[in-house]
Design an enzyme around this catalytic site. Structure first.
Site, mmCIF file in Angstrom:
data_model
loop_
_atom_site.group_PDB
_atom_site.id
_atom_site.type_symbol
_atom_site.label_atom_id
_atom_site.label_comp_id
_atom_site.label_asym_id
_atom_site.label_seq_id
_atom_site.Cartn_x
_atom_site.Cartn_y
_atom_site.Cartn_z
ATOM 1 N N SER A 1 1.310 -1.374 0.084
ATOM 2 C CA SER A 1 -0.131 -0.096 -0.048
ATOM 3 C C SER A 1 1.176 1.325 0.302
ATOM 4 C CB SER A 1 -1.372 -0.188 1.027
ATOM 5 O OG SER A 1 -1.169 0.935 1.444
ATOM 6 N N PRO B 1 -3.652 1.189 19.885
ATOM 7 C CA PRO B 1 -2.487 0.190 20.053
ATOM 8 C C PRO B 1 -2.599 0.087 18.224
ATOM 9 C CG PRO B 1 -4.046 -1.504 20.886
ATOM 10 C CD PRO B 1 -4.438 -0.086 21.118
ATOM 11 N N ASP C 1 -5.864 2.294 -3.154
ATOM 12 C CA ASP C 1 -6.772 2.005 -2.452
ATOM 13 C C ASP C 1 -7.988 3.238 -1.174
ATOM 14 O OD1 ASP C 1 -5.390 1.675 -0.469
ATOM 15 O OD2 ASP C 1 -6.403 -0.288 -0.148
ATOM 16 N N ALA D 1 -10.487 8.540 7.826
ATOM 17 C CA ALA D 1 -10.109 10.139 7.376
ATOM 18 C C ALA D 1 -8.593 9.695 6.817
ATOM 19 C CB ALA D 1 -9.638 10.619 8.850
HETATM 20 C C1 16G Z 1 -4.482 -0.307 6.834
HETATM 21 C C2 16G Z 1 -6.066 -0.172 6.704
HETATM 22 C C3 16G Z 1 -6.712 1.314 7.461
HETATM 23 C C4 16G Z 1 -6.369 1.159 8.768
HETATM 24 C C5 16G Z 1 -4.813 1.434 9.234
HETATM 25 C C6 16G Z 1 -4.614 2.053 10.442
HETATM 26 C C7 16G Z 1 -6.767 -2.049 5.029
HETATM 27 C C8 16G Z 1 -6.950 -2.107 3.315
HETATM 28 N N1 16G Z 1 -6.094 -0.498 5.498
HETATM 29 O O1 16G Z 1 -3.681 0.310 6.167
HETATM 30 O O2 16G Z 1 -7.936 0.519 6.815
HETATM 31 O O3 16G Z 1 -6.394 2.359 8.601
HETATM 32 O O4 16G Z 1 -4.195 -0.022 8.488
HETATM 33 O O5 16G Z 1 -3.105 1.675 10.393
HETATM 34 O O6 16G Z 1 -7.598 -2.298 6.246
HETATM 35 P P1 16G Z 1 -2.573 1.535 12.132
HETATM 36 O O7 16G Z 1 -3.358 0.116 13.352
HETATM 37 O O8 16G Z 1 -1.396 1.184 12.291
HETATM 38 O O9 16G Z 1 -3.256 3.329 13.199
HETATM 39 MG MG MG Z 2 -3.689 1.263 -0.013
#
Ligand code: 16G
Ligand code: MG
Length: 565
Positions: A77, A530, A297, A398
């Protein structure tokens, strides 16, 4: 050969293949994988064992679901180009069902071929998955432009082929949402190739523009798109000539020499840093710009307000959501308030889904429209699932990931209403146009998963429909100042949250400290959670001024550090 003997031989063959593939991809010692919010992620060069096992997992998932097509996407990503990752799409095009995640973890971390074989045999027994006998499985694969992609694709293919009867179909280099769309389409029995995807996007965008009221035609057509040097820019270059009514200029398009994937560019960079991405200059001041992430995405919009500094005016996922909600709400109102002809009204439950990261001003705006707003924990899998509870569910994070989902029932109501209205007034009433706009929206938006390309076209169509400039859109509401911080901790799993991550339940006492700090600020709001993708705890704070938001985030981060550090 007796059926029984054949069965036994296939079982032997199945065991042999699993042992062979596991020994070709040994797990390096000290390596641990966890199927987090977005699948397995790590340095691309270390990912082959996990990707191979994801191949096994996807094939088993397809066997379990009676041979329905399942997807594998190889991407990391918005993360640096050296990272890579793998995630699995279920037959409906959404994320793999969560109750398989513990098995995904166990499989990825099986220490040796024997352990892997035993794990698979046991899991298949528990889940009633027929191994080695008569069954089929199909897995569609896609990958982004990362240099480790081809090598990891091979690992995934080997994993899939280790399941007897499984068939792998390489769909090529794609955006993540394209692959999800293909899986969904294939299982619906409709055309599912890349050109079908493009045709659907281009066709429904054209229909949306045909439904723009005549007095609104002639808005700001020029759009600059930051492609993050990823696959989204490449695909947009392929179709932009067919998007009449839009003048798209792609920067960071992924062409040789233009820059590095996600480096100083892309949706994540723009949303977090709020500064101009690489490749833009003072000549772009005032123009409407959009930014995609590396696998397309996520989508955010921005504008350079002045040439004197590099700050941008940001339109994030919350404001994209608000635009979609406003538009859809308006169309439903037109359909239902048409002279009170009750027999032609629609009963559609429209619902909005956000996470705790949604700016408080956006939630207030949506509620002021009389909309129902639900909250889920961070991660597309939670938001998407909740959105399916409505006839029209709109969700966004967001960070720019989101989409609109329509129930099958509503689509058929819209289709029959459209036919009925067409037979009454061939030139089209306002009510009929609104019905057609809703139908075109359901075609244009990718209902499998958030899709920056389809989201961008829906934004553009709505801005044209409303005759709105970027400025009009910005002014829907004014974001509350916010600050995000991350705290490195020894063990982030010590923090347990409830109420869609807005409250901490463990360690005890922490929530009281957060409440105490928050009470010092007007419009103060703060939560910690977390991360699902990094070894950190994230802190988010909002308040009426930037200085206050910064200070609230900082003081709560100190408490987290002190208690967990
Ligand atoms: C991933 C998730 C995204 C989320 C992010 C949070 C998918 C396809 N992507 O990129 O939705 O906002 O993780 O990351 O589910 P974090 O848990 O490290 O804050
Ligand atoms: Mg992405």
């Amino acid at each position: 050969m007796a059926a029984n003997q054949e069965e036994q031989e296939q079982e032997q063959e199945q065991r042999r293949r699993l042992l062979a593939v596991a020994s070709r991809f040994p797990l390096p010692s000290g390596c641990r994988f966890s199927y987090g919010t977005a699948g397995f992620r790590a340095d691309g060069a270390t990912m082959a064992p996990a990707v191979c096992r994801a191949g096994i997992l996807a094939a088993l998932r397809s066997v379990k679901l009676a041979g329905a097509a399942v997807g594998i996407v190889i991407t990391a990503s918005h993360n640096p180009v050296s990272d890579n990752g793998v995630k699995i799409a279920d037959p409906d095009g959404g994320m793999m069902a969560q109750h398989w995640e513990p098995f995904a973890d166990a499989l990825a971390n099986a220490p040796d071929p024997d352990a892997l074989l035993q794990l698979v045999l046991q899991f298949c027994k528990d889940e009633g998955i027929p191994l080695g006998s008569q069954h089929t499985a199909q897995v569609l694969l896609g990958r982004d432009t990362r240099p480790t992609g081809a090598y990891l694709l091979d690992a995934a293919l080997q994993g899939i082929n280790a399941i007897v009867g499984a068939c792998a179909i390489d769909m090529g280099i794609l955006t993540t949402p394209q692959l999800h769309w293909m899986v969904r389409s294939k299982n619906k029995g409709v055309r599912a190739s890349e050109s079908d995807y493009f045709m659907q996007l281009i066709g429904s965008f054209r229909r949306m523009l045909e439904l723009v009221p005549k007095d609104k035609i002639g808005g700001e057509e020029k759009l600059i798109v930051d492609g993050a040097n990823g696959i989204g820019g490449v695909k947009l270059e392929q179709i932009k000539a067919e998007l009449s009514g839009l003048d798209i200029n792609v920067r960071n398009s992924g062409k040789e020499g233009e820059g590095i994937l996600n480096h100083m560019c892309g949706a994540d960079f723009v949303q977090k840093e709020r500064v101009t991405p690489h490749g833009f200059s003072s000549e772009d001041v005032g123009v409407r710009c959009a930014s995609l992430d590396g696998d397309a995405d996520r989508l955010v919009y921005f504008r350079l307000p002045s040439a004197s500094d590099n700050r941008v005016d940001l339109v994030d996922g919350d404001k994209i959501l608000s635009l979609f909600a406003l538009f859809i709400r308006e169309q439903l109102d037109i359909v239902n308030n048409n002279g009170g002809q009750a027999n032609k009204s629609l009963s559609a439950r429209l619902g909005i889904v956000q996470t705790a990261y949604a700016n408080g001003a956006s939630t207030q705006f949506l509620k002021s429209l009389g909309l129902e707003v639900a909250f889920t924990p961070t991660g597309v899998k939670y938001l998407h699932k909740r959105a399916l509870d409505y006839d029209i569910g709109i969700y966004f994070e967001a960070n720019g990931h989101g989409t609109v989902v329509f129930s099958e029932d509503l689509i058929s109501q819209l289709e029959s209403l459209s036919n009925e209205l067409a037979s009454q007034a061939p030139t089209g009433s306002a009510q009929h146009h609104a019905v057609m706009r809703l139908l075109a929206t359901s075609q244009l938006i990718n209902q499998a998963v958030g899709d920056a390309l389809s989201g961008l076209l829906l934004v553009e169509a709505i801005l044209q429909y409303k005759g709105w400039s970027f400025q009009n859109w910005c002014e829907l509401y004014c974001d509350l100042p916010s600050r995000q911080l991350k705290v490195k901790v020894k063990d982030r799993s010590v923090i347990v949250t409830t109420d869609a991550e807005t409250k901490v339940s463990q360690p005890s006492g922490l929530q009281e400290l957060i409440d105490m700090e928050t009470a010092n600020y007007t419009h103060g709001r703060c939560f910690v959670r977390p991360s699902g993708t990094e070894d950190v705890v994230r802190v988010y704070a909002e308040a009426s001024t930037q200085v206050e938001a910064d200070s609230l985030a900082k003081s709560v981060a100190h408490h987290v550090e002190r208690i967990l550090g």
